[in-house]
Design a protein around this motif. Structure first.
Motif, mmCIF file in Angstrom:
data_model
loop_
_atom_site.group_PDB
_atom_site.id
_atom_site.type_symbol
_atom_site.label_atom_id
_atom_site.label_comp_id
_atom_site.label_asym_id
_atom_site.label_seq_id
_atom_site.Cartn_x
_atom_site.Cartn_y
_atom_site.Cartn_z
ATOM 1 N N GLU A 137 44.045 50.003 34.492
ATOM 2 C CA GLU A 137 44.286 49.482 33.146
ATOM 3 C C GLU A 137 43.190 48.502 32.740
ATOM 4 O O GLU A 137 42.719 48.511 31.596
ATOM 5 N N ALA A 174 42.552 39.499 25.555
ATOM 6 C CA ALA A 174 43.812 39.122 26.205
ATOM 7 C C ALA A 174 43.978 37.617 26.245
ATOM 8 O O ALA A 174 45.074 37.102 26.352
ATOM 9 N N ARG A 180 39.952 50.472 31.995
ATOM 10 C CA ARG A 180 40.073 51.210 30.738
ATOM 11 C C ARG A 180 39.980 50.262 29.538
ATOM 12 O O ARG A 180 39.305 50.562 28.550
ATOM 13 N N LYS A 181 40.635 49.112 29.640
ATOM 14 C CA LYS A 181 40.687 48.184 28.512
ATOM 15 C C LYS A 181 39.338 47.561 28.195
ATOM 16 O O LYS A 181 38.940 47.463 27.030
ATOM 17 N N TYR A 182 38.617 47.142 29.213
ATOM 18 C CA TYR A 182 37.392 46.388 28.973
ATOM 19 C C TYR A 182 36.123 47.239 28.988
ATOM 20 O O TYR A 182 35.052 46.724 28.692
ATOM 21 N N TYR A 196 34.870 40.809 29.769
ATOM 22 C CA TYR A 196 35.950 39.864 29.485
ATOM 23 C C TYR A 196 35.393 38.490 29.138
ATOM 24 O O TYR A 196 35.818 37.848 28.167
ATOM 25 N N ASP A 206 46.511 39.354 31.990
ATOM 26 C CA ASP A 206 46.821 40.537 31.180
ATOM 27 C C ASP A 206 48.194 41.106 31.507
ATOM 28 O O ASP A 206 48.441 42.308 31.321
ATOM 29 N N PHE A 239 38.501 45.253 20.558
ATOM 30 C CA PHE A 239 39.935 45.119 20.765
ATOM 31 C C PHE A 239 40.273 43.636 20.757
ATOM 32 O O PHE A 239 39.401 42.770 20.756
ATOM 33 N N ALA A 260 48.486 43.600 34.816
ATOM 34 C CA ALA A 260 47.844 44.914 34.703
ATOM 35 C C ALA A 260 47.224 45.312 36.033
ATOM 36 O O ALA A 260 46.776 44.459 36.802
#
Length: 514
Positions: free
Chosen positions: A112, A510, A115-117, A441, A105, A507, A108
């Motif tokens: 981060e 990645a 928050r993203k996953y 992920y 990613d 989203f 990261a």
């Protein structure tokens, strides 16, 4: 000794198999890593594999894989099997996927990734646990090196009534305060590899002494009620689940590690170096933990009469480590056991060298932990840190809290055990977030059939952490029966929400499937 060797085989062979499986699932390739794509000469810098591996080991190792096992071995020889099994399928998997996902990613960092996953709500909860953990890391890493220095280097008693104890704490405390405000760690950082080598030397030295001199160890299939100590009684009364897994933190699983592997994610030259850098270094930490657990058990079996340790139950119901000094039994803290093991196995010179490394390593981690805490709070609440006055205004309240916790932990006879377990509890609770993020992920990247690799340790440690805090006096103070039921419910909820989030996606992955 047979149980220890079986555990070692599990650690090495299991690590080889599980590490290879992690690579098979993640599928590292030849894409350009952030060390090249974002190279800036500061944070994003290509470094050789051996250096990345050593840095990662130094970042994740300290007194954690030493003091936890010293206390955890009282549960009996099962610890010599539980540590390697948990390390191979839990801690090393956690470190691997945290480091590899952050690498893919774009370098990261852990906040981060979380928050993203997961979600913003989960991120805020994670942020709270990061602050709690860093606060306790700073406190523990004043207490433990201070005690070891006082009792094993300077020959003081280390008692809370002694002025020398607080002078040593004050010196470390002052260094931390200066290092939290000024970047002086860059100076001591130049000698980190030396202290890392000393840490490995001490573990290999104790291991070699155990093998060569046939140190007496209790086997799982033998009697646990030995003349030296009744491990069976301690196991039955001590609530092995969850207490053992809260006591032995870093050798099995550590959430703090994910923050460190994320840093190294910015310096690896190829994704194919990830297994050595992230997975295998956690296996090395597992070896260190096993050695210190076994070394402590051996000295308990020797007893204080023969230069080892004798266990005695104090008037306040606390098991104490006792050594013979001047013909009398004298109580020592778990931190002082480190010196006893070092000297017994490595002799006066080797033991002194090992002690120096074991004292310095946590200090060089504690200063960065408290600086990270200051920066985390500043970033969260948008507090400027552009001059020394502003940095001090935030650092001073942090150190007041650290000082208060330190005084309490030292004065209360049960203080260190409680402090250590809350440190370990917050450490392992923090691990639940990257494990959940890694599970999500895998699901969104069409590798859901392998999601069990991160989901199972996540579920297990959710149960462990929930049970502990539901029962703990500084938690909810519930009975063990209710705590176990509550832990099971919370663990099930963790599994459902993690899988649901993974299937929902929401989203662009990645790592798009080719």
């Amino acid at each position: 000794m047979a149980t220890f060797m079986i555990g070692l085989v599990i650690l090495i062979v299991g690590g080889l198999i599980m590490g290879k499986l992690c690579d098979h699932v993640f599928q590292p390739d030849d894409r350009e890593t952030p060390a090249y794509s974002k190279q800036d000469g500061v944070d994003y810098v290509p470094m050789p594999t051996w250096k990345n591996a050593l840095i990662n080991l130094l970042n994740i190792a300290g007194t954690g894989p030493i003091l936890g096992p010293i206390q955890g071995i009282l549960f009996g020889p099962i610890a010599l099997l539980t540590i390697p099994i948990g390390n191979v399928i839990g801690g090393a998997v956690h470190d691997y996927f945290a480091g590899m996902i952050c690498t893919r990613d774009g370098g990261a960092q852990m906040p981060e990734m979380v928050r993203k996953y997961t979600s913003k709500t989960v991120f805020w909860i994670y942020d709270v646990f990061v602050c709690l953990l860093l606060l306790l890391v700073g406190t523990v890493f004043i207490y433990t090196p201070g005690d070891i220095a006082a009792t094993q280097v300077f020959g003081f008693s280390g008692a809370p009534t002694e002025v020398s104890t607080w002078v040593i704490y004050a010196v470390i405390f002052a260094y931390y305060l200066i290092a939290t405000v000024f970047p002086i760690d860059k100076i001591i950082g130049r000698v980190y590899p030396i202290f890392g080598a000393i840490l490995v030397f001490s573990a290999l030295g104790v291991f070699g002494a155990m093998v060569i001199f046939h140190y007496p160890l209790v086997n799982v299939w033998g009697s646990w009620a030995t003349q030296s100590f009744d491990y069976a009684a301690y196991f039955k009364a001590g609530h092995f689940i969850p207490i053992f897994f809260v006591t032995v933190a870093c050798g099995i699983l550590s959430g703090f590690h994910s923050s460190q592997t994320a840093l190294v994610a910015r310096t690896i030259k190829s994704e194919k170096e990830g297994r050595m850098t992230f997975y295998n270094m956690m296996v090395v930490e597992g070896f260190i933990a096993m050695v210190w657990a076994a070394g402590t058990m051996a000295l308990i079996q020797f007893t204080a009469e023969h230069g080892g340790i004798t266990m005695q139950l104090s008037d306040k119901g606390v098991w104490q480590y006792m050594i013979q000094k001047g013909g009398e039994l004298v109580a020592i803290s778990p931190t002082s056991v480190v010196g006893v093991v070092c000297r017994y196995a490595l002799g006066p010179i080797g033991g002194a060298v090992a002690l120096i490394g074991i004292i310095i390593l946590p200090i060089t981690s504690g200063d960065t932990a408290l600086r990270a805490l200051r920066l985390t709070i500043a970033d969260t609440f948008h507090i400027k840190q552009d001059n020394n006055a502003r940095r001090l205004s935030l650092a001073v309240p942090i150190f007041v809290i650290v000082g208060a916790i330190l005084v309490w932990a030292k004065i209360d006879p049960k203080g260190f055990n409680i402090l250590w377990r809350y440190f370990a509890w917050s450490n392992q609770t923090m691990a639940l977030f990257p494990l959940a993020a890694a599970t999500i992920y895998l699901i969104i990247n069409k590798r859901g059939k392998w999601a069990w690799m991160t989901l199972i340790p996540g579920i297990f440690y959710t149960f462990i952490c929930a049970c502990y805090i539901l029962n703990a006096k500084l938690g909810f103070g519930l009975s063990w029966n209710i705590a176990y039921i509550g832990g099971a419910v919370i663990a099930a909820l963790y599994a459902v929400l993690t899988i649901w989030r993974g299937k929902k996606g929401g989203f662009t992955p990645a790592d798009p499937v080719k």
